[in-house]
Design a protein around this motif. Structure first.
Motif, PDB file in Angstrom:
ATOM      1  N   ALA A  40       0.825  -1.216   0.000  1.00 46.41           N
ATOM      2  CA  ALA A  40       0.000   0.000   0.000  1.00 46.41           C
ATOM      3  C   ALA A  40       0.853   1.257   0.000  1.00 46.41           C
ATOM      4  O   ALA A  40       0.495   2.269   0.602  1.00 46.41           O
ATOM      5  N   GLN A  41       1.993   1.237  -0.661  1.00 50.92           N
ATOM      6  CA  GLN A  41       2.872   2.406  -0.704  1.00 50.92           C
ATOM      7  C   GLN A  41       2.168   3.581  -1.378  1.00 50.92           C
ATOM      8  O   GLN A  41       1.519   3.417  -2.410  1.00 50.92           O
ATOM      9  N   ARG A  42       2.343   4.776  -0.816  1.00 46.78           N
ATOM     10  CA  ARG A  42       1.714   5.975  -1.362  1.00 46.78           C
ATOM     11  C   ARG A  42       2.680   6.833  -2.162  1.00 46.78           C
ATOM     12  O   ARG A  42       2.273   7.571  -3.056  1.00 46.78           O
ATOM     13  N   GLU A  43       3.975   6.774  -1.835  1.00 48.76           N
ATOM     14  CA  GLU A  43       4.981   7.605  -2.491  1.00 48.76           C
ATOM     15  C   GLU A  43       5.957   6.714  -3.245  1.00 48.76           C
ATOM     16  O   GLU A  43       6.295   5.612  -2.805  1.00 48.76           O
ATOM     17  N   LEU A  44       6.462   7.220  -4.375  1.00 51.35           N
ATOM     18  CA  LEU A  44       7.355   6.433  -5.213  1.00 51.35           C
ATOM     19  C   LEU A  44       8.626   6.032  -4.463  1.00 51.35           C
ATOM     20  O   LEU A  44       9.078   4.883  -4.571  1.00 51.35           O
ATOM     21  N   ALA A  45       9.202   6.946  -3.698  1.00 46.71           N
ATOM     22  CA  ALA A  45      10.444   6.621  -2.994  1.00 46.71           C
ATOM     23  C   ALA A  45      10.243   5.453  -2.031  1.00 46.71           C
ATOM     24  O   ALA A  45      11.082   4.544  -1.947  1.00 46.71           O
ATOM     25  N   GLY A  46       9.124   5.467  -1.299  1.00 48.55           N
ATOM     26  CA  GLY A  46       8.838   4.357  -0.389  1.00 48.55           C
ATOM     27  C   GLY A  46       8.589   3.067  -1.144  1.00 48.55           C
ATOM     28  O   GLY A  46       9.005   1.984  -0.711  1.00 48.55           O
ATOM     29  N   ALA A  47       7.909   3.178  -2.291  1.00 48.91           N
ATOM     30  CA  ALA A  47       7.653   1.998  -3.107  1.00 48.91           C
ATOM     31  C   ALA A  47       8.956   1.408  -3.630  1.00 48.91           C
ATOM     32  O   ALA A  47       9.131   0.184  -3.678  1.00 48.91           O
ATOM     33  N   GLN A  48       9.883   2.272  -4.021  1.00 46.14           N
ATOM     34  CA  GLN A  48      11.173   1.790  -4.524  1.00 46.14           C
ATOM     35  C   GLN A  48      11.962   1.078  -3.428  1.00 46.14           C
ATOM     36  O   GLN A  48      12.604   0.052  -3.680  1.00 46.14           O
ATOM     37  N   ARG A  49      11.912   1.603  -2.218  1.00 49.81           N
ATOM     38  CA  ARG A  49      12.610   0.947  -1.106  1.00 49.81           C
ATOM     39  C   ARG A  49      12.002  -0.414  -0.809  1.00 49.81           C
ATOM     40  O   ARG A  49      12.722  -1.402  -0.600  1.00 49.81           O
ATOM     41  N   PHE A  50      10.667  -0.473  -0.785  1.00 53.42           N
ATOM     42  CA  PHE A  50       9.997  -1.747  -0.535  1.00 53.42           C
ATOM     43  C   PHE A  50      10.326  -2.749  -1.630  1.00 53.42           C
ATOM     44  O   PHE A  50      10.645  -3.916  -1.363  1.00 53.42           O
ATOM     45  N   TYR A  51      10.262  -2.313  -2.874  1.00 54.95           N
ATOM     46  CA  TYR A  51      10.539  -3.158  -4.034  1.00 54.95           C
ATOM     47  C   TYR A  51      11.938  -3.760  -3.932  1.00 54.95           C
ATOM     48  O   TYR A  51      12.133  -4.978  -4.069  1.00 54.95           O
TER      49      TYR A  51
ATOM     50  N   LEU B  72       6.761 -10.701  -7.885  1.00 52.74           N
ATOM     51  CA  LEU B  72       6.255  -9.462  -8.475  1.00 52.74           C
ATOM     52  C   LEU B  72       5.656  -8.574  -7.392  1.00 52.74           C
ATOM     53  O   LEU B  72       4.953  -9.054  -6.503  1.00 52.74           O
ATOM     54  N   VAL B  73       5.923  -7.284  -7.486  1.00 49.75           N
ATOM     55  CA  VAL B  73       5.448  -6.314  -6.497  1.00 49.75           C
ATOM     56  C   VAL B  73       4.334  -5.482  -7.108  1.00 49.75           C
ATOM     57  O   VAL B  73       4.526  -4.842  -8.154  1.00 49.75           O
ATOM     58  N   TRP B  74       3.172  -5.487  -6.445  1.00 49.66           N
ATOM     59  CA  TRP B  74       1.999  -4.757  -6.934  1.00 49.66           C
ATOM     60  C   TRP B  74       1.526  -3.750  -5.887  1.00 49.66           C
ATOM     61  O   TRP B  74       0.798  -4.121  -4.963  1.00 49.66           O
ATOM     62  N   PRO B  75       1.876  -2.478  -5.992  1.00 49.91           N
ATOM     63  CA  PRO B  75       1.237  -1.466  -5.143  1.00 49.91           C
ATOM     64  C   PRO B  75      -0.247  -1.319  -5.496  1.00 49.91           C
ATOM     65  O   PRO B  75      -0.693  -1.703  -6.578  1.00 49.91           O
ATOM     66  N   VAL B  76      -0.979  -0.723  -4.580  1.00 52.46           N
ATOM     67  CA  VAL B  76      -2.394  -0.435  -4.805  1.00 52.46           C
ATOM     68  C   VAL B  76      -2.524   0.786  -5.699  1.00 52.46           C
ATOM     69  O   VAL B  76      -1.750   1.746  -5.599  1.00 52.46           O
ATOM     70  N   LEU B  77      -3.506   0.757  -6.584  1.00 48.30           N
ATOM     71  CA  LEU B  77      -3.824   1.895  -7.448  1.00 48.30           C
ATOM     72  C   LEU B  77      -5.332   2.092  -7.410  1.00 48.30           C
ATOM     73  O   LEU B  77      -6.087   1.155  -7.672  1.00 48.30           O
ATOM     74  N   ALA B  78      -5.784   3.301  -7.062  1.00 44.73           N
ATOM     75  CA  ALA B  78      -7.222   3.608  -7.003  1.00 44.73           C
ATOM     76  C   ALA B  78      -7.504   4.776  -7.945  1.00 44.73           C
ATOM     77  O   ALA B  78      -7.483   5.940  -7.538  1.00 44.73           O
ATOM     78  N   PRO B  79      -7.784   4.501  -9.219  1.00 42.64           N
ATOM     79  CA  PRO B  79      -7.898   5.572 -10.210  1.00 42.64           C
ATOM     80  C   PRO B  79      -9.322   6.079 -10.412  1.00 42.64           C
ATOM     81  O   PRO B  79     -10.293   5.329 -10.361  1.00 42.64           O
ATOM     82  N   ILE B  80      -9.428   7.371 -10.658  1.00 47.61           N
ATOM     83  CA  ILE B  80     -10.648   7.967 -11.193  1.00 47.61           C
ATOM     84  C   ILE B  80     -10.243   8.728 -12.449  1.00 47.61           C
ATOM     85  O   ILE B  80      -9.433   9.656 -12.395  1.00 47.61           O
ATOM     86  N   VAL B  81     -10.805   8.311 -13.589  1.00 50.36           N
ATOM     87  CA  VAL B  81     -10.377   8.800 -14.899  1.00 50.36           C
ATOM     88  C   VAL B  81     -11.489   9.624 -15.533  1.00 50.36           C
ATOM     89  O   VAL B  81     -12.664   9.265 -15.455  1.00 50.36           O
ATOM     90  N   ALA B  82     -11.096  10.719 -16.173  1.00 55.48           N
ATOM     91  CA  ALA B  82     -12.055  11.522 -16.943  1.00 55.48           C
ATOM     92  C   ALA B  82     -11.301  12.223 -18.063  1.00 55.48           C
ATOM     93  O   ALA B  82     -10.069  12.186 -18.126  1.00 55.48           O
TER      94      ALA B  82
END
Length: 470
Positions: free
Chosen positions: A248-259, A277-287
């Motif tokens: 559930a990483q929110r920031e890229l730097a934290g995601a990179q460290r976890f990865y 394989l590492v899959w962070p959570v993504l919650a998109p709203i697209v328009a």
């Protein structure tokens, strides 16, 4: 190289999506384009799964909690979190109306037995022709303990020790039959080769399981192991057993460290880190425009009931009762919590730093993980995390369904394809094939082949062969 490859051997994105009834947001069930009864509407789930398959997603994922999700009657009746399908029942139904997309369900190692789990996921793998995955959880809610005759929840490290042994037993059970051991030779009257049947005879700290499993080896050898956990024990478990790990990483730097960390732990155990394989959570709203996307988000946040908003803050910032405080007033002084202190510090710091009201803090909390924007800006985010080695793919939690999933498939997926980051079509038939993961060879555990052979005309021959996969 990691994950799925195209014909040029290029690293490619992988995607899973969470099936959460009318959507993952706490107010998703109130969205005017979502079915309020989505949690138990099979036609709705079929529509979402087929939409995701049209978008060549790797996985549909069903999370689970073995208790009602919440115990507070001020807010619980105002959410849809207490009315959901059991995962494997739903996934078995979806296996009959989909052809390629993977089917991943949650099963707890704390409140199940290995034989049950091994048999169910082997069955799902056969039903789906090799598309099953098991999300291994140790369970986190003390409310689950009360549903299984326990006064207290198992201690954290003990849960993970039990989980490690649980997975070992399940894998040994999946290997009960060698590939090709089931002959179905009607002329000779021999259903399976006794030499190809192995009895695990497991005896460990938590489990004593004789085996063998009463179904032939799954088409994938083993269904794919999914796992989520960011604690030290959780990361070690991922490195030991996980093949796809949620985070559930929110920031890229934290995601990179976890990865980097979980990949290094896997390598230290002698595993190929490309096979985790590492899959962070993504919650998109697209328009079509940024302003339209923000309007969609705000429309959803406006649907959070006052009681739910108060509870969202109250359960996060500490041990206090906010019922006597106005939602549009400031957050009161907060004492030290017995819960997550880092989360408390984050939320209180946000409230004080930006002078947020309780309502504004609730909206920020429930919508803080959303990625809002046009197809291009959503694709930019995905590409940055993927190429920056913060992700091999994403576990997408759509805030409301089916609309948010349809928007992603119809607009973001084509953009990712234009950038050469995501497949144009399925090229494999199994979930392991989609994810670029190897099929495990049979790895029989301790066994007594003479014992199995001696029983082949009695228990093994009479009982096991009747239950072996058709």
């Amino acid at each position: 190289m990691t994950t799925t490859r195209n014909g040029r051997g290029r690293r490619m994105l992988t995607f899973g999506a969470v099936l959460q009834g009318a959507g993952g947001h706490i107010a998703g069930w109130r969205h005017p384009l979502s079915p309020p009864d989505g949690g138990l509407d099979l036609a709705h789930h079929i529509r979402v799964a087929q939409t995701l398959e049209r978008g060549t997603f790797d996985v549909v994922f069903v999370a689970d909690l073995l208790a009602v999700s919440g115990a507070h009657l001020d807010s619980l009746p105002r959410t849809a979190r207490s009315n959901t399908f059991e995962p494997l029942t739903l996934l078995a139904a979806l296996s009959t109306v989909t052809e390629r997309i993977g089917l991943v369900g949650t099963a707890s190692t704390t409140y199940n037995e290995p034989f049950h789990v091994a048999r169910k996921f082997a069955s799902l793998d056969h039903l789906s022709a090799g598309r099953a995955g098991w999300n291994v959880v140790t369970s986190v809610s003390p409310r689950e303990a009360a549903n299984f005759g326990r006064d207290t929840h198992l201690e954290h490290d003990l849960r993970y020790r039990r989980a490690a042994e649980f997975v070992d037993v399940v894998r040994a059970l999946w290997d009960s039959f060698d590939d090709g051991a089931v002959l179905r030779d009607t002329a000779a009257g021999r259903y399976y080769d006794p030499a190809g049947l192995h009895t695990p005879h497991h005896r460990g700290e938590h489990f004593t399981v004789r085996g063998p499993l009463s179904i032939s080896r799954p088409p994938q050898g083993h269904p794919v192991i999914f796992q989520a956990g960011s604690s030290e024990a959780g990361r070690d478990f991922a490195a030991r057993d996980g093949e796809v790990v949620f985070t559930a990483q929110r920031e890229l730097a934290g995601a990179q460290r976890f990865y980097a960390d979980v990949k290094a732990r896997a390598a230290a155990r002698g595993r190929n880190p490309d096979h985790l394989l590492v899959w962070p959570v993504l919650a998109p709203i697209v328009a079509d425009t940024e302003a339209a996307a923000r309007a969609r988000r705000d429309e959803l946040l406006d649907l959070i009931h006052d009681d739910v908003a108060r509870r969202l803050v109250q359960d996060t910032v500490g041990d206090l009762d906010l019922s006597g405080y106005p939602l549009d007033g400031p957050l009161p002084e907060i004492g030290e919590t017995n819960g997550s202190r880092s989360r408390q510090e984050q939320m209180v710091g946000l409230a004080r730093g930006e002078n947020l009201t309780i309502r504004e803090l609730a909206r920020r909390s429930s919508g803080g993980g959303m990625i809002i924007g046009t197809p291009e800006t959503i694709a930019d985010h995905v590409e940055e995390w993927f190429t920056g080695r913060g992700a091999d793919g994403f576990n997408v939690g759509f805030p409301y369904l089916p609309g948010a999933a349809e928007d992603f498939v119809d607009h973001v997926v084509p953009e990712l394809r234009r950038r050469g980051l995501f497949r144009e079509s399925y090229t494999e038939t199994t979930l392991r094939g989609h994810l670029g993961l190897p099929r495990p060879s049979a790895r029989p555990g301790p066994e007594d082949r003479a014992d199995v052979g001696a029983e082949s005309g009695a228990e093994s021959g009479a009982e096991t062969s009747e239950a072996v996969s058709r």
